[in-house]
Motif scaffolding. Structure first.
Motif, PDB file in Angstrom:
ATOM      1  N   VAL A 147       0.834  -1.203   0.000  1.00 52.86           N
ATOM      2  CA  VAL A 147       0.000   0.000   0.000  1.00 52.86           C
ATOM      3  C   VAL A 147       0.869   1.253   0.000  1.00 52.86           C
ATOM      4  O   VAL A 147       0.584   2.222  -0.719  1.00 52.86           O
ATOM      5  CB  VAL A 147      -0.955  -0.002   1.210  1.00 52.86           C
ATOM      6  CG1 VAL A 147      -1.679   1.348   1.325  1.00 52.86           C
ATOM      7  CG2 VAL A 147      -1.972  -1.129   1.089  1.00 52.86           C
TER       8      VAL A 147
ATOM      9  N   ALA B 158      -4.044  10.881   5.126  1.00 51.14           N
ATOM     10  CA  ALA B 158      -3.873   9.576   4.490  1.00 51.14           C
ATOM     11  C   ALA B 158      -2.925   8.697   5.298  1.00 51.14           C
ATOM     12  O   ALA B 158      -3.185   7.507   5.503  1.00 51.14           O
ATOM     13  CB  ALA B 158      -3.349   9.756   3.067  1.00 51.14           C
ATOM     14  N   CYS B 159      -1.826   9.283   5.779  1.00 50.44           N
ATOM     15  CA  CYS B 159      -0.857   8.533   6.566  1.00 50.44           C
ATOM     16  C   CYS B 159      -1.465   8.073   7.887  1.00 50.44           C
ATOM     17  O   CYS B 159      -1.282   6.920   8.307  1.00 50.44           O
ATOM     18  CB  CYS B 159       0.384   9.392   6.815  1.00 50.44           C
ATOM     19  SG  CYS B 159       1.688   8.551   7.745  1.00 50.44           S
TER      20      CYS B 159
ATOM     21  N   GLU C  22       0.963   4.116  -2.827  1.00 54.53           N
ATOM     22  CA  GLU C  22       0.749   5.530  -2.516  1.00 54.53           C
ATOM     23  C   GLU C  22       1.904   6.383  -3.026  1.00 54.53           C
ATOM     24  O   GLU C  22       1.686   7.458  -3.601  1.00 54.53           O
ATOM     25  CB  GLU C  22       0.585   5.705  -1.004  1.00 54.53           C
ATOM     26  CG  GLU C  22       0.739   7.131  -0.498  1.00 54.53           C
ATOM     27  CD  GLU C  22      -0.302   8.090  -1.036  1.00 54.53           C
ATOM     28  OE1 GLU C  22      -0.070   9.315  -0.949  1.00 54.53           O
ATOM     29  OE2 GLU C  22      -1.346   7.649  -1.554  1.00 54.53           O
TER      30      GLU C  22
ATOM     31  N   LEU D 164      -4.030   7.714  -2.139  1.00 57.86           N
ATOM     32  CA  LEU D 164      -4.589   7.939  -0.806  1.00 57.86           C
ATOM     33  C   LEU D 164      -4.582   9.418  -0.445  1.00 57.86           C
ATOM     34  O   LEU D 164      -5.528   9.918   0.179  1.00 57.86           O
ATOM     35  CB  LEU D 164      -3.813   7.139   0.241  1.00 57.86           C
ATOM     36  CG  LEU D 164      -3.948   5.618   0.161  1.00 57.86           C
ATOM     37  CD1 LEU D 164      -3.070   4.948   1.212  1.00 57.86           C
ATOM     38  CD2 LEU D 164      -5.404   5.211   0.354  1.00 57.86           C
ATOM     39  N   THR D 165      -3.546  10.106  -0.853  1.00 53.14           N
ATOM     40  CA  THR D 165      -3.478  11.542  -0.592  1.00 53.14           C
ATOM     41  C   THR D 165      -4.617  12.274  -1.298  1.00 53.14           C
ATOM     42  O   THR D 165      -5.233  13.186  -0.731  1.00 53.14           O
ATOM     43  CB  THR D 165      -2.129  12.113  -1.061  1.00 53.14           C
ATOM     44  OG1 THR D 165      -1.084  11.534  -0.268  1.00 53.14           O
ATOM     45  CG2 THR D 165      -2.088  13.627  -0.902  1.00 53.14           C
TER      46      THR D 165
ATOM     47  N   ILE E 110      -7.524  10.885  -2.151  1.00 47.96           N
ATOM     48  CA  ILE E 110      -8.786  10.473  -1.531  1.00 47.96           C
ATOM     49  C   ILE E 110      -9.030  11.237  -0.239  1.00 47.96           C
ATOM     50  O   ILE E 110     -10.140  11.734   0.008  1.00 47.96           O
ATOM     51  CB  ILE E 110      -8.773   8.955  -1.262  1.00 47.96           C
ATOM     52  CG1 ILE E 110      -8.812   8.176  -2.582  1.00 47.96           C
ATOM     53  CG2 ILE E 110      -9.962   8.548  -0.382  1.00 47.96           C
ATOM     54  CD1 ILE E 110      -8.577   6.685  -2.418  1.00 47.96           C
ATOM     55  N   PHE E 111      -7.996  11.353   0.586  1.00 43.98           N
ATOM     56  CA  PHE E 111      -8.145  12.013   1.893  1.00 43.98           C
ATOM     57  C   PHE E 111      -7.818  13.508   1.840  1.00 43.98           C
ATOM     58  O   PHE E 111      -7.948  14.202   2.849  1.00 43.98           O
ATOM     59  CB  PHE E 111      -7.253  11.325   2.934  1.00 43.98           C
ATOM     60  CG  PHE E 111      -7.716   9.949   3.308  1.00 43.98           C
ATOM     61  CD1 PHE E 111      -8.725   9.769   4.234  1.00 43.98           C
ATOM     62  CD2 PHE E 111      -7.143   8.817   2.725  1.00 43.98           C
ATOM     63  CE1 PHE E 111      -9.152   8.498   4.598  1.00 43.98           C
ATOM     64  CE2 PHE E 111      -7.565   7.545   3.077  1.00 43.98           C
ATOM     65  CZ  PHE E 111      -8.574   7.386   4.011  1.00 43.98           C
TER      66      PHE E 111
ATOM     67  N   SER F 200      -4.561   7.506   8.456  1.00 46.10           N
ATOM     68  CA  SER F 200      -5.556   6.477   8.158  1.00 46.10           C
ATOM     69  C   SER F 200      -4.890   5.122   7.936  1.00 46.10           C
ATOM     70  O   SER F 200      -5.346   4.098   8.460  1.00 46.10           O
ATOM     71  CB  SER F 200      -6.374   6.873   6.921  1.00 46.10           C
ATOM     72  OG  SER F 200      -7.079   8.078   7.151  1.00 46.10           O
ATOM     73  N   LEU F 201      -3.808   5.112   7.151  1.00 43.41           N
ATOM     74  CA  LEU F 201      -3.078   3.867   6.949  1.00 43.41           C
ATOM     75  C   LEU F 201      -2.504   3.369   8.269  1.00 43.41           C
ATOM     76  O   LEU F 201      -2.552   2.161   8.564  1.00 43.41           O
ATOM     77  CB  LEU F 201      -1.960   4.055   5.933  1.00 43.41           C
ATOM     78  CG  LEU F 201      -1.082   2.817   5.681  1.00 43.41           C
ATOM     79  CD1 LEU F 201      -1.906   1.644   5.162  1.00 43.41           C
ATOM     80  CD2 LEU F 201       0.053   3.139   4.717  1.00 43.41           C
TER      81      LEU F 201
END
Length: 222
Positions: A58, A78-79, A62, A68-69, A71-72, A81-82
């Protein structure tokens, strides 16, 4: 995952172990006490192997796509969330690890006070390494922030990085080893060996990739 890379030395943790020289007779002895067909044991093996594979894949995805950046709408969100997902996965791994040990027989030779206190000492050392690593790196530094473009200004050299490479990984391994000794669990010892093996494999890919991220940063800053 947990620190800026630097060259391995004599204190490089289990990553410096030559596994080709390991005497497999001890592992065979442990396996005689382990029911590998137990469902919880199998689930534990899955989480041990899956977790580092998941966060590395993942994080690389990214780094390559910044998906992810987007999306969030923030690399920090994003970090975080992961990181939350990784924590949940590791909690599941630890829960399954405990249940697997409870369902498997004990080894009488380990069911003694010396083994128990040795295990407790290893757990204490592991906790110190894990917590001090987290305090030195912070949440973002611990949970792959550099893959999100959140780079550290300088290599972390304070304790525990001053005495051990990748102390988060090996501290976690020490906790599992100590826990297994405290419960006199051959299954736990076997699973701990798998944890160490999976971390060693993960570091062979994670270290060079992180090194390349900071090499690119150095080139851009020139």
């Amino acid at each position: 995952m947990y620190q800026l890379p630097h060259s391995l030395d004599c204190c490089g943790g289990l990553g410096n172990v030559d596994y080709s020289q390991v005497d497999i007779s001890a592992m065979a002895f442990l396996l005689s006490y382990v029911d590998v067909t137990d469902s919880i044991f199998a689930v534990t093996l899955f989480f041990i192997a899956f977790n580092p594979l998941f966060w590395n894949l993942v994080a690389r995805w990214e780094h390559r796509t910044r998906a992810l950046t987007r999306i969030f709408r923030s690399p920090y969100t994003a970090c975080y969330s992961l990181g939350a997902v990784i924590l949940l996965l590791n909690l599941m791994r630890s829960h399954c690890f405990e249940e697997a040990m409870k369902r498997q027989p004990k080894l009488e030779a380990l069911d003694s006070l010396p083994s128990y206190y040795t295990g407790a000492g290893l757990v204490a050392i592991g906790v110190v390494f894990v917590l001090s690593s987290f305090l030195a790196l912070g949440f973002v530094g611990t949970f792959l922030g550099d893959y999100f473009g959140i780079l550290m200004e300088a290599k972390v050299t304070c304790f525990p990085f001053s005495i051990l490479d990748n102390p988060m990984y090996w501290g976690s391994t020490a906790i599992y080893l100590g826990w297994s000794l405290m419960l006199a669990s051959p299954a736990g010892l076997f699973l701990t060996a798998v944890v160490a093996l999976c971390y060693t494999i993960a570091l062979r890919y994670e270290g060079p990739f992180t090194e390349e991220i900071y090499r690119q940063k150095a080139v851009k800053s020139q």
